[in-house]
Design a protein around this motif. Structure first.
Motif, PDB file in Angstrom:
ATOM      1  N   PHE A   1       0.802  -1.213   0.000  1.00  0.00           N
ATOM      2  CA  PHE A   1       0.000   0.000   0.000  1.00  0.00           C
ATOM      3  C   PHE A   1       0.840   1.270   0.000  1.00  0.00           C
ATOM      4  O   PHE A   1       0.929   1.959  -1.017  1.00  0.00           O
ATOM      5  N   THR A   2       1.502   1.559   1.113  1.00  0.00           N
ATOM      6  CA  THR A   2       2.117   2.892   1.213  1.00  0.00           C
ATOM      7  C   THR A   2       3.278   3.083   0.241  1.00  0.00           C
ATOM      8  O   THR A   2       3.441   4.179  -0.300  1.00  0.00           O
TER       9      THR A   2
ATOM     10  N   ALA B   1       1.710   3.607  -3.176  1.00  0.00           N
ATOM     11  CA  ALA B   1       0.926   4.853  -3.144  1.00  0.00           C
ATOM     12  C   ALA B   1       1.860   6.061  -3.174  1.00  0.00           C
ATOM     13  O   ALA B   1       1.632   7.029  -3.896  1.00  0.00           O
TER      14      ALA B   1
ATOM     15  N   GLN C   1       1.955   8.852  -5.948  1.00  0.00           N
ATOM     16  CA  GLN C   1       1.727  10.227  -5.507  1.00  0.00           C
ATOM     17  C   GLN C   1       2.766  11.162  -6.121  1.00  0.00           C
ATOM     18  O   GLN C   1       2.458  12.275  -6.504  1.00  0.00           O
TER      19      GLN C   1
ATOM     20  N   PHE D   1      -4.978   0.224  -0.667  1.00  0.00           N
ATOM     21  CA  PHE D   1      -4.502   0.548  -2.012  1.00  0.00           C
ATOM     22  C   PHE D   1      -5.681   0.779  -2.960  1.00  0.00           C
ATOM     23  O   PHE D   1      -5.667   1.710  -3.761  1.00  0.00           O
TER      24      PHE D   1
ATOM     25  N   TYR E   1      -7.051   4.145  -2.279  1.00  0.00           N
ATOM     26  CA  TYR E   1      -6.120   5.135  -2.805  1.00  0.00           C
ATOM     27  C   TYR E   1      -6.293   5.274  -4.325  1.00  0.00           C
ATOM     28  O   TYR E   1      -6.401   6.387  -4.856  1.00  0.00           O
ATOM     29  N   LEU E   2      -6.350   4.137  -5.011  1.00  0.00           N
ATOM     30  CA  LEU E   2      -6.474   4.159  -6.476  1.00  0.00           C
ATOM     31  C   LEU E   2      -7.771   4.818  -6.902  1.00  0.00           C
ATOM     32  O   LEU E   2      -7.827   5.549  -7.894  1.00  0.00           O
TER      33      LEU E   2
END
Lengths: 244, 437
Positions: free
Chosen positions: A110-111, A114, A118, A157, A160-161
């Protein structure tokens, strides 16, 4: 027309299948991952299969401080697309024994990705076109006893997407969330209880199709949409007693 | 490395066994696995009998990268899990192709070397191994070395056709042949009987030759079939399209005598009496059955055996006649029976080819199959021929020394290359290929 794809986690089974399909179309490839000798072998394979260019680039999802440099170099004079295949799935019982492993799983799935996207987003906005593919998982659709940390990271995720799609869509950039079911990869090899297992080639085909059709959320193979529809709708008081 | 439990069988599915499989996707994973748990390598499991069976095995199919290619000379280096169809699809548009192609494009590079396979052009092109310049072999300790006919002649000749007994073939350098065009012209003619067939083969000087036999016809029609001769035509190469698939094992009557007889009757009459010429893509000429995935399911759950032998030229007519008679009388043959002419070309100590005729017959795994196979094995042996180990599921260990004349040399090299027997397979054990130990 030939395109350029940044492929994150390019040594994974699915990424490799996708890279080959792109190579056959004559695309240029930037293959990102940790295992440089292996990335170089994949790059060579892709160029022999028709890639306009194939380059290995060192990348570690857990070293976000290096992302900026990678992105600015990649964006130099290129129209970019990105496909994110990174992720890790240690067995849940290992995570239960050693909770400190959790941060790494969140970072890998995830991070890390991301943060990379970003940083890439402004470039994509300026570019005003292109596609970002994010590989999520059906495991992110509902937390299950078997792999809920991995599932939670993938769920993060997905969200986020979804937001990134909302942001970049208005700049002409397509963000595709892909939720594969069981795929025959190194990650799933030999795990008991797999069913309806898809080949990485079949998944790669569905990715190419999703890009062409500018899809938003794709389950692959397609029937997982309906399996997950059912699973998502099982009432929690029943679901909590199930072990699927 | 995680291991997967799988019920494994060869393409004929008459023999199967429980296996633990590892499937490394990177070179480092392959050597690590070998160090921990040395075991034989398997590919796409297109061998018919127990050649790909072992208690533990390494699935090589994900080690399928092209490593280098010289556009000037056509020298290709690739990992062993690459399929020959993949090589054809990728390099035919650039004007190159494997000089030798077996009947399926699903065979891997490693498997083609380990059984020194042949094609429809064996007389002019020789066997697959004759086009291998060098290969990388990994031993049971995980140590790898590049070997060639110059650097390690004995080990090289034991590895080609060596059934994986000298170690795991990680990669190979293969000399491709020019691919003149993407299409072939196939001339098809009906053959009335075995004698006309053999005459036609002997008279033909075309590069690619293959015969299809109607194994339901006896008496004066014994050995009738279709003779195909092919050469390149101009045209562009088309890679593999979407294949159809046999979705499940068919019921037993699908390959029963009346069905096969009716099929063969119609198949023979596809070709008009005066013969005909057909334009054919490379894939459909070289890999005629690859367009039907899982065609082995046509035989149902019980599976089938494939008997393939080669007979020395002088004994071919007589022994072929005896073999055909035995098969026709048994009523166990399927429509898939193929006759080819082989030259003397072979690259390994245990290679199959010899100058003569080779016959391949699929035999339904029914009661009576075993007795028939025994008879066929004996006939081949008595004629001074040999049975193809990539296909075999029925031979007895006693025949091996007679059929494979370089067996002693092979045993010596293998005993040194793999002293602990890490790479033994069911086939090698059954036929005591490495001796009594």
């Amino acid at each position: 027309m030939s395109e350029t794809w940044i492929i994150l986690g390019a040594t994974s089974s699915m990424a490799r299948a996708f890279a080959r399909k792109c190579a056959r179309k004559g695309d240029a490839l930037l293959l990102l991952g940790r295992d440089m000798p292996e990335l170089k072998r994949i790059a060579k394979d892709c160029s022999l299969r028709g890639a306009a260019q194939a380059e290995a680039v060192a990348f570690d999802a857990r070293k976000p401080e290096e992302f900026s440099a990678i992105i600015s170099e990649a964006a130099e004079g290129r129209q970019l697309n990105a496909a994110v295949f990174i992720g890790s799935m240690p067995p849940q019982d290992e995570l239960d024994r050693d909770p400190s492993l959790l941060d790494g799983v969140i970072q890998d799935n995830f991070t890390g990705p991301a943060r990379f996207l970003q940083l890439l987003a402004p470039h994509m906005e300026t570019q005003g076109s292109g596609t970002i593919i994010g590989i999520g998982s059906v495991a992110g659709d509902r937390g299950r006893v078997g792999n809920y940390v991995y599932g939670a990271a993938k769920a993060g995720f997905h969200t986020y997407l979804s937001g990134l799609r909302n942001r970049l869509g208005r700049h002409g950039v397509q963000v595709i969330t892909v939720k594969p079911g069981f795929v025959d990869t190194t990650m799933t090899w030999g795990i008991e209880g797999m069913f309806l297992v898809a080949s990485p080639e079949a998944v790669a085909d569905s990715l190419i199709k999703a890009v062409k059709k500018r899809r938003n959320v794709v389950y692959t193979p397609w029937f997982w949409r309906y399996i997950m529809l059912i699973i998502r709708h099982i009432p929690e008081f029943i679901f909590k007693k199930m072990s699927i | 490395m995680r291991w997967k439990n799988e019920e494994l069988s060869g393409w004929g599915s008459a023999l199967s066994r429980a296996t633990m499989l590892a499937r490394p996707e990177r070179l480092a994973a392959l050597t690590d696995t070998l160090k921990e748990t040395p075991c034989p390598a398997i590919g796409m499991r297109r061998s018919y009998g127990d050649a790909p069976l072992a208690p533990k095995a390494l699935d090589m199919t994900r080690l399928d990268r092209f490593i280098s290619f010289d556009e000037e000379t056509g020298l290709l280096e690739a990992e062993a899990g690459v399929t020959l169809g993949d090589i054809l699809d990728t390099f035919a548009p650039k004007g190159w192709m494997p000089a030798v192609l077996p009947g399926t494009g699903f065979a891997t590079l490693g498997g083609a070397i380990a059984y020194d396979v042949h094609g429809k052009n064996h007389q002019i092109a020789g066997s697959f191994g004759q086009h291998v310049e060098s290969l990388v072999l990994i031993d049971a300790k995980g140590d790898s070395q590049q070997i060639s006919a110059q650097s390690a002649p004995e080990l090289f000749r034991a590895t080609i056709g060596g059934m994986g007994q000298t170690g795991v073939i990680y990669s190979a350098r293969l000399q491709l042949a020019p691919c003149p065009a993407g299409k072939m012209l196939v001339r098809e003619r009906r053959m009335e009987n075995l004698d006309t067939f053999i005459e036609a083969f002997n008279a033909s000087d075309v590069d690619y030759q293959v015969g299809w036999l109607d194994m339901t016809a006896g008496g004066v029609n014994l050995g009738r079939g279709i003779f195909e001769e092919a050469h390149f035509l101009s045209g562009i190469f088309k890679p593999a399209g979407k294949a159809r698939s046999v979705p499940f094992n068919l019921p037993g009557f699908a390959m029963s005598r009346p069905v096969v007889k009716a099929f063969n009757w119609a198949y023979l009459r596809r070709v008009p009496e005066g013969g005909r010429g057909v334009d054919c893509g490379l894939r459909s000429f070289f890999f005629p059955l690859d367009n039907i995935q899982h065609w082995n399911r046509l035989y149902g759950k019980r599976g089938f055996h494939q008997f393939q032998c080669v007979l020395p030229l002088e004994n071919s007519p007589a022994t072929l006649g005896e073999i055909l008679e035995a098969v026709v009388a048994s009523g166990l043959a399927s429509p898939l029976s193929v006759l080819k002419r082989l030259g003397a070309g072979r690259a390994g100590m245990m290679s199959f080819p010899m100058e003569g005729f080779t016959l391949a017959v699929d035999i339904v795994n029914k009661p009576g199959a075993k007795a028939l196979l025994e008879k066929l094995n004996t006939l081949a042996d008595e004629a001074g021929g040999r049975v193809y180990l990539a296909k075999d599921s029925s031979l007895e260990a006693d025949y091996i020394e007679n059929m494979y004349t370089e067996l002693e040399e092979f045993r010596t090299v293998v005993a040194k290359a793999d002293p602990d027997g890490a790479f033994l397979t069911d086939l090698v054990k059954r036929l005591k290929i490495r001796g009594t130990t």
